[in-house]
Scaffold this motif. Structure first.
Motif, PDB file in Angstrom:
ATOM      1  N   ASP A 173       0.930  -1.333   0.202  1.00  0.00           N
ATOM      2  CA  ASP A 173       0.106   0.090  -0.125  1.00  0.00           C
ATOM      3  C   ASP A 173       0.817   1.216   0.103  1.00  0.00           C
ATOM      4  O   ASP A 173       0.554   2.325  -0.561  1.00  0.00           O
ATOM      5  N   GLU A 174       1.754   1.209   0.788  1.00  0.00           N
ATOM      6  CA  GLU A 174       2.737   2.232   0.780  1.00  0.00           C
ATOM      7  C   GLU A 174       3.511   2.824  -0.643  1.00  0.00           C
ATOM      8  O   GLU A 174       3.587   3.806  -1.006  1.00  0.00           O
ATOM      9  N   HIS A 175       3.705   1.622  -1.373  1.00  0.00           N
ATOM     10  CA  HIS A 175       4.153   1.837  -2.870  1.00  0.00           C
ATOM     11  C   HIS A 175       3.190   2.548  -3.579  1.00  0.00           C
ATOM     12  O   HIS A 175       3.324   3.581  -4.248  1.00  0.00           O
ATOM     13  N   LEU A 176       1.892   2.299  -3.471  1.00  0.00           N
ATOM     14  CA  LEU A 176       0.750   2.724  -4.218  1.00  0.00           C
ATOM     15  C   LEU A 176       0.461   4.116  -3.716  1.00  0.00           C
ATOM     16  O   LEU A 176       0.084   5.092  -4.480  1.00  0.00           O
ATOM     17  N   PRO A 191       5.819  15.050  -4.228  1.00  0.00           N
ATOM     18  CA  PRO A 191       5.107  14.673  -3.005  1.00  0.00           C
ATOM     19  C   PRO A 191       4.043  15.939  -2.505  1.00  0.00           C
ATOM     20  O   PRO A 191       4.329  16.215  -1.423  1.00  0.00           O
ATOM     21  N   VAL A 192       3.213  16.284  -3.498  1.00  0.00           N
ATOM     22  CA  VAL A 192       2.578  17.604  -3.065  1.00  0.00           C
ATOM     23  C   VAL A 192       1.481  17.584  -2.026  1.00  0.00           C
ATOM     24  O   VAL A 192       1.230  18.443  -1.001  1.00  0.00           O
ATOM     25  N   ALA A 193       1.008  16.331  -1.873  1.00  0.00           N
ATOM     26  CA  ALA A 193       0.092  15.980  -0.528  1.00  0.00           C
ATOM     27  C   ALA A 193       0.803  16.319   0.906  1.00  0.00           C
ATOM     28  O   ALA A 193       0.047  16.351   1.743  1.00  0.00           O
ATOM     29  N   GLY A 248      -1.056  19.274   3.501  1.00  0.00           N
ATOM     30  CA  GLY A 248      -2.046  18.857   2.635  1.00  0.00           C
ATOM     31  C   GLY A 248      -2.578  20.426   1.989  1.00  0.00           C
ATOM     32  O   GLY A 248      -3.630  19.847   1.478  1.00  0.00           O
ATOM     33  N   LEU A 249      -2.188  21.389   2.284  1.00  0.00           N
ATOM     34  CA  LEU A 249      -2.919  22.300   1.494  1.00  0.00           C
ATOM     35  C   LEU A 249      -2.983  22.269  -0.211  1.00  0.00           C
ATOM     36  O   LEU A 249      -3.954  22.847  -0.947  1.00  0.00           O
ATOM     37  N   GLY A 250      -1.973  21.637  -0.531  1.00  0.00           N
ATOM     38  CA  GLY A 250      -2.149  21.432  -2.172  1.00  0.00           C
ATOM     39  C   GLY A 250      -3.150  20.700  -2.493  1.00  0.00           C
ATOM     40  O   GLY A 250      -3.876  20.830  -3.717  1.00  0.00           O
ATOM     41  N   ILE A 251      -3.842  19.673  -1.644  1.00  0.00           N
ATOM     42  CA  ILE A 251      -4.990  19.109  -1.870  1.00  0.00           C
ATOM     43  C   ILE A 251      -6.358  19.939  -1.858  1.00  0.00           C
ATOM     44  O   ILE A 251      -6.883  19.940  -2.962  1.00  0.00           O
ATOM     45  N   THR A 301      -6.886  14.891  -9.313  1.00  0.00           N
ATOM     46  CA  THR A 301      -6.977  15.356  -7.949  1.00  0.00           C
ATOM     47  C   THR A 301      -7.649  14.418  -7.016  1.00  0.00           C
ATOM     48  O   THR A 301      -7.068  14.102  -6.024  1.00  0.00           O
ATOM     49  N   ALA A 302      -8.301  13.462  -7.386  1.00  0.00           N
ATOM     50  CA  ALA A 302      -8.674  12.375  -6.691  1.00  0.00           C
ATOM     51  C   ALA A 302      -7.618  11.415  -6.244  1.00  0.00           C
ATOM     52  O   ALA A 302      -7.653  10.895  -5.055  1.00  0.00           O
ATOM     53  N   ALA A 303      -6.690  11.253  -7.271  1.00  0.00           N
ATOM     54  CA  ALA A 303      -5.545  10.588  -6.846  1.00  0.00           C
ATOM     55  C   ALA A 303      -4.517  10.947  -6.001  1.00  0.00           C
ATOM     56  O   ALA A 303      -3.975  10.448  -5.049  1.00  0.00           O
ATOM     57  N   LEU A 304      -4.384  12.428  -6.002  1.00  0.00           N
ATOM     58  CA  LEU A 304      -3.624  13.363  -5.103  1.00  0.00           C
ATOM     59  C   LEU A 304      -4.314  13.172  -3.679  1.00  0.00           C
ATOM     60  O   LEU A 304      -3.521  13.087  -2.475  1.00  0.00           O
ATOM     61  N   GLU A 305      -5.555  13.169  -3.417  1.00  0.00           N
ATOM     62  CA  GLU A 305      -6.373  13.097  -2.330  1.00  0.00           C
ATOM     63  C   GLU A 305      -6.089  11.628  -1.711  1.00  0.00           C
ATOM     64  O   GLU A 305      -5.820  11.302  -0.499  1.00  0.00           O
ATOM     65  N   ALA A 306      -6.000  10.570  -2.455  1.00  0.00           N
ATOM     66  CA  ALA A 306      -5.719   9.367  -2.237  1.00  0.00           C
ATOM     67  C   ALA A 306      -4.353   9.010  -1.772  1.00  0.00           C
ATOM     68  O   ALA A 306      -4.017   8.070  -0.979  1.00  0.00           O
TER      69      ALA A 306
END
Length: 694
Positions: free
Chosen positions: A10-13, A337-339, A344-347, A365-370
């Motif tokens: 999970d950490e890789h993903l 690593p924007v998140a 997490g302001l980039g999110i 954006t959905a991927a960034l949140e995840a």
């Protein structure tokens, strides 16, 4: 890709652990590559290319024992791109398949051959790396040199190589050297944004479990691992101040300093923030996972660059450039690593930009949140309420939008307003919802926050809070500090627009002037557009659709210029309301009964009272003479500046203006620049909209 995902943690993903290099050759990868058609010699050449860390063709030929003609004529040449003395695979999937198909003995032989070539070329560091990988049993004599090599990579900003080499050093070393290797691996993982790897390595560095540690180091870990471990844990907790300039050096320190100061200056001094960012514009960006020691001597690491790009995007948003803000962030999301930046302001920024630009959240954006490895800051959580309010506004659900914005204000307060996320005005939403009493209470609270302790501001529409006298907002500001008393310009603009939304017929023109002046001082194209929209609704509510239509035209043009397509659509739809669309030239349409309070379509006269931007090209609208247009600026502008302003407002290009006035295009540019500075506008569209006010 599903099979590849099952091979990864999970950490890789999430992106919080370094991906295997090369990636696993899953069935889908093999199907995409197809049969390679290799003979034994081609397999040997491609395997050497797969494990090499220097992409020079001469190294490849020497280590594989072939020549350029044989390489180009054989099957291996079909899978390599050779140019300028360098090589690369046509696709990394081919590298994955070749590497995975080779057995351990064959890979070891390839490393031995590369080590010999680099040793003969007097490149001992690269030779040491291949020697370490060709050693099936650990060699403690290699460990110390590998740690030094990893530190060199880290100093250059090549965090991925530093991480890889330091982990190899840890597999060879014992005692103090092993702890030091884990410390370097952890620091490299931290600055790459791989925080789970960072925590794991740094904990092993601070509390070594090597049985040899007790005898060699007395159980002590690496002394420089504790602070990076604290940073990694703070990033997982979503703390905005997790990374400070003092935690970095070189380009990283400059980037983080500029980023944090930019966030602090968003409200009061965006020009100073722009100057700060221009000073670091030449910093080398984070290195991709590439070849050893290529590129500049120093580069930002991904975590530092993520902070900088988020700040740059926020500044573009603060200036009303939605397109520019989205462009910077879209590029950053792809590779950084924007998140992790600023809790997490980039999110929050990505979500709001999506809504303003597209009206919905994008897959990126959905991927960034995840990808968030832990928590996000409270401000980011509050911003999601503002996102829902934004969506409710687009659907015309005013009560829901006002309620959600109220909740967001309770949880995020001044921090959210200071960040200038595109947000409708809560007071106007209450007016649109028909809750006039609640709107006035909200206005009174806002007025008390702006006016309790005042200081003169030359030319200001309102007295403003004196920095340092008003209570500061609760909680910590993203970036660590801000103007005392909170977002002053934000509050002043909020108050001016609230008064415009509540104005009666006798005071609406004055309220409009104050709101326009406040938005001009803010210097945001988007906020100017939002002010025009509030004005349009106020005039529609008062039964003055001509004025409403003119303001809607201005809002539409300003939203279009800023790139706020969803808001542009709102203005466009409002213009289509019966009786509000600009009438063709000729007699005015018959009056119609006004609509309900707050509705954009509440017309009594289908014709605007003055020219809108759609009427400008070529000539002014009927009823507005050449001398009358821009006449309100007489005394502020020189005669020639007025001439230029009038022609520009009419839609003339600089070349057309120059031809009309018998001057050079450069002279027109100089005069127009002075007009912009004197009137506080940033574009021809803003100048045209300002001229409409008369």
């Amino acid at each position: 890709m599903d099979q590849t995902a099952r091979m990864l943690d999970d950490e890789h993903l999430l992106g919080t652990a370094l991906m295997p290099d090369p990636l696993p050759a899953a069935r889908a990868v093999r199907e995409a590559v197809g049969p390679l058609g290799l003979d034994d010699e081609a397999r040997r050449v491609l395997l050497v290319a797969a494990v090499a860390v220097v992409d020079r063709t001469d190294v490849l030929l020497a280590a594989s024992g072939t020549d350029i003609d044989t390489l180009m004529a054989g099957p291996a040449g079909r899978h390599l791109h050779l140019v300028g003395g360098r090589f690369r695979f046509h696709h990394p999937r081919i590298r994955s398949v070749v590497h995975e198909d080779a057995d351990l003995a064959t890979r070891t032989a390839a490393h031995v051959a590369l080590a010999d070539v680099h040793r003969k070329a007097d490149e001992p560091l690269v030779a040491m790396w291949h020697t370490a990988l060709s050693t099936l049993a650990g060699d403690p004599l290699l460990a110390d040199g590998l740690v030094e090599l990893a530190e060199q990579h880290l100093a250059r900003g090549d965090v991925h190589r530093a991480h890889e080499v330091a982990r190899e050093a840890a597999s060879h070393g014992t005692g103090r050297v092993r702890a030091r290797a884990f410390a370097v691996a952890g620091r490299a993982a931290l600055w790459a944004g791989h925080v789970h790897d960072a925590v794991a390595h740094l904990r092993r560095a601070t509390h070594p479990s090597d049985p040899m540690s007790d005898s060699e180091t007395g159980g002590a870990g690496a002394p420089d691992a504790a602070r990076p471990l604290g940073i990694a844990l703070a990033l997982l907790e979503g703390r905005p101040d997790a990374v400070l300039p003092d935690d970095a050096s070189g380009p990283d320190r400059a980037a983080i300093t500029a980023a944090r100061r930019t966030i602090r200056l968003l409200d009061g001094a965006p020009a100073d923030a722009a100057a700060l960012l221009s000073e670091v514009a030449e910093l080398a960006p984070a290195r991709p996972a590439g070849r050893w020691f290529d590129g500049p001597d120093e580069a930002m690491t991904p975590l530092a660059e993520a902070h900088l790009r988020v700040a740059q995007s926020y500044l573009a948003l603060r200036l009303g450039d939605i397109t520019g803000a989205a462009s910077v962030l879209d590029d950053a999301v792809e590779r950084l690593p924007v998140a992790l930046a600023f809790g997490g302001l980039g999110i929050a920024l990505a979500r709001r930009l999506d809504l303003v630009r597209d009206g919905h959240l994008t897959r990126a954006t959905a991927a960034l949140e995840a990808s968030v490895p832990g928590q996000v800051s409270p401000v980011v959580r509050a911003a999601t309420l503002g996102d829902r309010a934004q969506s409710a506004v687009f659907a015309g659900r005013w009560v829901e939008a006002a309620t959600l914005l109220g909740l967001a204000a309770e949880r995020g307060g001044d921090e959210l307003r200071r960040l200038w996320l595109p947000t409708p005005d809560p007071v106007e939403l209450l007016v649109l919802a028909g809750q006039d009493r609640a709107a006035r209470r909200s206005h009174d609270r806002l007025r008390l926050r702006v006016l309790p302790s005042v200081a003169p501001d030359q030319g200001a529409a309102h007295p403003v809070v004196t920095a340092g006298t008003a209570p500061t907002a609760s909680g910590s500001l993203p970036g660590g500090a801000g103007l005392a008393g909170g977002p002053i310009r934000r509050r002043r603009l909020d108050l001016a627009r609230a008064e415009l939304a509540l104005a009666d017929a006798s005071g609406v023109n004055r309220a409009r002037e104050r709101a326009v002046e406040a938005s001009l001082r803010v210097g945001s194209t988007f906020e100017r557009g939002l002010t025009e929209l509030v004005a349009a609704r106020a005039f529609a509510r008062l039964g003055l659709p001509g004025d409403a239509a003119a303001h809607l035209l201005g809002a539409h043009e300003l939203f279009q210029e800023s790139g706020a397509k969803a808001w542009e659509h709102v203005a466009e739809q409002a213009l289509k309301a019966p009786g509000l669309a600009p009438a063709p030239r000729g007699p005015a349409s018959a009056p119609v009964r006004p609509g309900p309070a707050g509705a954009a379509g509440a017309p009594v006269d289908a014709r605007p009272t003055g020219p809108g931007p759609a009427d400008i090209p070529g000539e002014t609208s009927p009823g507005v003479g050449q001398e009358e247009l821009c006449g309100q600026w007489d005394g502020l502008l020189t005669e020639r500046e007025l001439d230029v302003a009038r022609l520009v407002v009419q839609g003339r290009t600089n070349r057309q203006v120059a031809a009309s006035l018998y001057v050079s295009v450069r002279t027109v540019e100089v005069h127009l620049g002075r007009v912009f500075r004197k009137l506080g506008v940033r574009s021809r569209t803003e100048l045209a909209v300002l001229a409409l006010r008369g």
